[in-house]
Design a protein around this motif. Structure first.
Motif, PDB file in Angstrom:
ATOM      1  N   MET A   1       0.847  -1.202   0.000  1.00 29.04           N
ATOM      2  CA  MET A   1       0.000   0.000   0.000  1.00 29.04           C
ATOM      3  C   MET A   1       0.877   1.246   0.000  1.00 29.04           C
ATOM      4  SD  MET A   1      -3.036   1.068   2.678  1.00 29.04           S
ATOM      5  CE  MET A   1      -3.936  -0.446   2.334  1.00 29.04           C
ATOM      6  N   LYS A   2       0.499   2.218  -0.838  1.00 24.92           N
ATOM      7  CA  LYS A   2       1.274   3.438  -0.972  1.00 24.92           C
ATOM      8  C   LYS A   2       0.404   4.672  -0.695  1.00 24.92           C
ATOM      9  CE  LYS A   2       4.761   0.998  -2.495  1.00 24.92           C
ATOM     10  NZ  LYS A   2       5.937   0.725  -1.611  1.00 24.92           N
ATOM     11  N   ILE A   3       1.044   5.721  -0.238  1.00 26.90           N
ATOM     12  CA  ILE A   3       0.362   6.996  -0.001  1.00 26.90           C
ATOM     13  C   ILE A   3       0.241   7.725  -1.330  1.00 26.90           C
ATOM     14  CG2 ILE A   3       0.486   9.198   1.214  1.00 26.90           C
ATOM     15  CD1 ILE A   3       2.345   7.641   3.259  1.00 26.90           C
ATOM     16  N   THR A   4      -0.967   8.160  -1.651  1.00 25.60           N
ATOM     17  CA  THR A   4      -1.197   8.758  -2.967  1.00 25.60           C
ATOM     18  C   THR A   4      -1.613  10.225  -2.929  1.00 25.60           C
ATOM     19  OG1 THR A   4      -3.490   7.964  -2.928  1.00 25.60           O
ATOM     20  CG2 THR A   4      -1.831   6.533  -3.963  1.00 25.60           C
ATOM     21  N   GLY A   5      -2.174  10.690  -1.829  1.00 19.51           N
ATOM     22  CA  GLY A   5      -2.646  12.076  -1.801  1.00 19.51           C
ATOM     23  C   GLY A   5      -3.207  12.447  -0.450  1.00 19.51           C
ATOM     24  N   TYR A   6      -3.767  13.629  -0.385  1.00 22.80           N
ATOM     25  CA  TYR A   6      -4.357  14.103   0.874  1.00 22.80           C
ATOM     26  C   TYR A   6      -5.494  15.060   0.580  1.00 22.80           C
ATOM     27  CZ  TYR A   6      -1.795  18.450   0.068  1.00 22.80           C
ATOM     28  OH  TYR A   6      -1.327  19.622  -0.473  1.00 22.80           O
ATOM     29  N   ARG A  57       4.107  21.524   1.580  1.00 22.64           N
ATOM     30  CA  ARG A  57       5.569  21.529   1.695  1.00 22.64           C
ATOM     31  C   ARG A  57       6.090  20.213   2.261  1.00 22.64           C
ATOM     32  NH1 ARG A  57       8.377  24.544   5.984  1.00 22.64           N
ATOM     33  NH2 ARG A  57      10.591  24.525   5.531  1.00 22.64           N
ATOM     34  N   VAL A  58       5.297  19.584   3.114  1.00 24.11           N
ATOM     35  CA  VAL A  58       5.731  18.372   3.801  1.00 24.11           C
ATOM     36  C   VAL A  58       5.378  17.107   3.024  1.00 24.11           C
ATOM     37  CG1 VAL A  58       5.252  16.966   5.861  1.00 24.11           C
ATOM     38  CG2 VAL A  58       5.668  19.421   6.092  1.00 24.11           C
ATOM     39  N   PHE A  59       4.264  17.120   2.315  1.00 21.00           N
ATOM     40  CA  PHE A  59       3.734  15.899   1.704  1.00 21.00           C
ATOM     41  C   PHE A  59       4.699  15.191   0.757  1.00 21.00           C
ATOM     42  CE2 PHE A  59       1.285  13.679  -1.620  1.00 21.00           C
ATOM     43  CZ  PHE A  59       0.692  12.703  -0.815  1.00 21.00           C
ATOM     44  N   PRO A  60       5.517  15.896  -0.035  1.00 20.21           N
ATOM     45  CA  PRO A  60       6.429  15.164  -0.928  1.00 20.21           C
ATOM     46  C   PRO A  60       7.339  14.169  -0.216  1.00 20.21           C
ATOM     47  CG  PRO A  60       6.314  17.461  -1.589  1.00 20.21           C
ATOM     48  CD  PRO A  60       5.571  17.360  -0.286  1.00 20.21           C
ATOM     49  N   ALA A  61       7.575  14.369   1.066  1.00 23.70           N
ATOM     50  CA  ALA A  61       8.446  13.447   1.804  1.00 23.70           C
ATOM     51  C   ALA A  61       7.790  12.089   2.037  1.00 23.70           C
ATOM     52  CB  ALA A  61       8.840  14.069   3.148  1.00 23.70           C
ATOM     53  N   VAL A  62       6.472  12.015   1.942  1.00 23.54           N
ATOM     54  CA  VAL A  62       5.777  10.745   2.208  1.00 23.54           C
ATOM     55  C   VAL A  62       5.039  10.221   0.992  1.00 23.54           C
ATOM     56  CG1 VAL A  62       5.520  11.283   4.656  1.00 23.54           C
ATOM     57  CG2 VAL A  62       3.661  11.863   3.084  1.00 23.54           C
ATOM     58  N   GLY A  64       3.980   8.321  -2.126  1.00 20.14           N
ATOM     59  CA  GLY A  64       4.456   7.080  -2.710  1.00 20.14           C
ATOM     60  C   GLY A  64       5.073   6.109  -1.723  1.00 20.14           C
ATOM     61  N   GLU A  65       5.118   6.473  -0.449  1.00 22.75           N
ATOM     62  CA  GLU A  65       5.730   5.625   0.586  1.00 22.75           C
ATOM     63  C   GLU A  65       4.707   4.671   1.211  1.00 22.75           C
ATOM     64  OE1 GLU A  65       8.985   5.551   1.494  1.00 22.75           O
ATOM     65  OE2 GLU A  65       9.499   7.055  -0.012  1.00 22.75           O
ATOM     66  N   ASP A  66       5.229   3.608   1.804  1.00 20.72           N
ATOM     67  CA  ASP A  66       4.400   2.666   2.554  1.00 20.72           C
ATOM     68  C   ASP A  66       4.127   3.268   3.928  1.00 20.72           C
ATOM     69  OD1 ASP A  66       3.483   0.544   4.229  1.00 20.72           O
ATOM     70  OD2 ASP A  66       4.486  -0.929   2.955  1.00 20.72           O
ATOM     71  N   SER A  72      10.197   6.125  10.429  1.00 18.66           N
ATOM     72  CA  SER A  72      11.183   6.576   9.453  1.00 18.66           C
ATOM     73  C   SER A  72      10.639   7.732   8.623  1.00 18.66           C
ATOM     74  CB  SER A  72      11.580   5.415   8.535  1.00 18.66           C
ATOM     75  OG  SER A  72      12.246   4.401   9.265  1.00 18.66           O
ATOM     76  N   LEU A  73       9.342   7.713   8.332  1.00 17.64           N
ATOM     77  CA  LEU A  73       8.745   8.791   7.558  1.00 17.64           C
ATOM     78  C   LEU A  73       8.689  10.084   8.365  1.00 17.64           C
ATOM     79  CD1 LEU A  73       5.892   6.914   5.665  1.00 17.64           C
ATOM     80  CD2 LEU A  73       8.121   7.663   4.786  1.00 17.64           C
ATOM     81  N   TYR A  74       8.548   9.970   9.657  1.00 20.16           N
ATOM     82  CA  TYR A  74       8.617  11.155  10.522  1.00 20.16           C
ATOM     83  C   TYR A  74       9.974  11.830  10.370  1.00 20.16           C
ATOM     84  CZ  TYR A  74       8.968  13.696  15.004  1.00 20.16           C
ATOM     85  OH  TYR A  74       9.160  14.646  15.984  1.00 20.16           O
ATOM     86  N   ASP A  75      11.043  11.040  10.434  1.00 13.07           N
ATOM     87  CA  ASP A  75      12.390  11.592  10.261  1.00 13.07           C
ATOM     88  C   ASP A  75      12.595  12.095   8.833  1.00 13.07           C
ATOM     89  OD1 ASP A  75      13.421  11.203  12.882  1.00 13.07           O
ATOM     90  OD2 ASP A  75      13.595   9.068  12.465  1.00 13.07           O
TER      91      ASP A  75
END
Length: 385
Positions: A1-6, A57-62, A64-66, A72-75
């Motif tokens: 499962m991947k993050i796709t949007g908000y 500004r923050v969302f690109p860091a997560v 497509g990630e699991d 780890s995503l927090y860091d």
């Protein structure tokens, strides 16, 4: 499962009474509640609560990630913004995403977050806190009677301007809570409004009238030396930390031995609470999360060994949020709904016509002009201006 949007929503919380502190009062009793919905390609949606103005500004860091890699995503989010700093609204966005990630992680495991985080018991002890500064004495007593009816044995009141009023209200709340215990725990929160000397003198006068469990935010949040002076000058414990964003900001307080009860703001997320709780535990200190709508950090608080009690601010929940928890027996009983246990009714939120925006620019989050400049308690007349 991947993050796709908000997606971002804003609902309201109707407190049914004026709410606020020494810095200001929201007379309408209506406050905004920002909601972040984190979407995935697996059909699950994570829920995060709290302001997240910097989400783009923050969302690109997560993206497509699991979502299961939440720590780890927090860091990764912190690293993504390290050049310009992570505090303020940026940290709010990181926290909302973090909360939504933990919600998703537990939903993927089909269990409540308190289980995912390793808690053994679904009950989280708490203390009553009504954001009561703007209430009349009669309304104040009625409010804490309701808390006593729910089995609470400890209470925190808002004060800081009028010494006589603070003492009167602490004694009144203690009398009410005495229905449930012989020795209620009583706390006073002054929201950073005192100077060092004023803090010592005011607390000394209070201690002549009752056993104060803790004084909360007596000084500016970064004044480690000042908090250490206050802590060593009074009998009561010094509690602070709710406005610090990131474990690094607690280090000066730990190094100065300036803090007796380590607090974290619920709006700063789950990972922040967990890391601060571990640091506090390493210093043999208790941790206490500050309250927020729907009490999301209660799930994490249930799992740490040094949690002394969570602040609970109200009896109900924001419009359009169904929350699987009960406020009873002096605390929170968490349910079995997967994740945070929060379901969002987007139609109800969209149909809302209440305005949670404050009608005037000053309020609990705007520091008054003369805050922290006093040396002695204000007179009643001065306190009312």
């Amino acid at each position: 499962m991947k993050i796709t949007g908000y997606r971002s929503l804003t609902t309201v919380h109707d407190w049914g009474r004026p709410v606020g502190d020494v810095n200001g009062v929201v007379e309408s009793g209506l406050t905004e509640v920002p909601v972040l919905l984190l979407e995935t390609d697996g059909g699950l949606t994570g829920v995060g609560l709290g302001q997240h103005a910097d989400i783009a500004r923050v969302f690109p860091a997560v993206e497509g990630e699991d979502p299961r890699a939440v720590s780890s995503l927090y860091d990764r989010m912190l690293s993504h913004v390290f050049k310009s700093g992570h505090a303020g609204s940026t940290y709010g966005a990181i926290a909302a995403v973090d909360m939504a990630l933990w919600d998703l992680k537990a939903k993927m495991a089909n269990e409540p977050l308190w289980r995912t985080l390793g808690a053994r018991d679904r009950f989280v002890p708490g203390y009553a806190s009504g954001l009561c500064y703007g209430l009349t004495d009669a309304a104040f007593s009625d409010l804490y009677e309701r808390w006593a009816d729910l089995g609470f044995t400890s209470a925190k009141i808002k004060g800081g301007k009028d010494q006589d009023r603070d003492i009167r209200r602490l004694l009144a709340a203690r009398e009410i809570m005495s229905r449930n215990t012989d020795r209620p725990a009583m706390m006073l929160d002054v929201n950073e409004c005192w100077s060092r000397k004023q803090a010592v003198r005011h607390i000394g006068e209070i201690e002549a009238h009752l056993d104060l469990t803790w004084i909360e935010e007596p000084l500016r949040r970064w004044d480690a030396e000042g908090h250490a002076i206050v802590s060593r000058s009074v009998k009561t414990a010094v509690a602070t930390g709710e406005n610090l964003t990131g474990l690094d900001q607690f280090t000066p307080l730990f190094d100065a031995r300036a803090i007796d009860v380590v607090q974290t703001g619920s709006v700063w997320g789950i990972t922040h609470f967990n890391r601060v709780a571990v640091a506090a535990h390493a210093h043999n200190l208790p941790v206490s999360p500050v309250g927020y709508n729907a009490n999301p950090v209660a799930h994490a608080a249930a799992a740490v060994p040094n949690m002394v009690g969570i602040e609970i601010q109200d009896f109900g929940f924001p419009l359009g949020l169904s929350v699987d928890q009960q406020v009873i027996d002096g605390g929170i009983v968490l349910g079995d709904r997967p994740g945070l246990g929060i379901e969002v009714d987007e139609i109800a939120i969209a149909n809302n016509r209440l305005n949670g925006a404050w009608s005037k620019p000053e309020g609990p989050h705007v520091r008054p002009r003369r805050a922290g400049l006093g040396l002695v308690p204000n007179s009643r007349a001065a306190a009312e201006r």
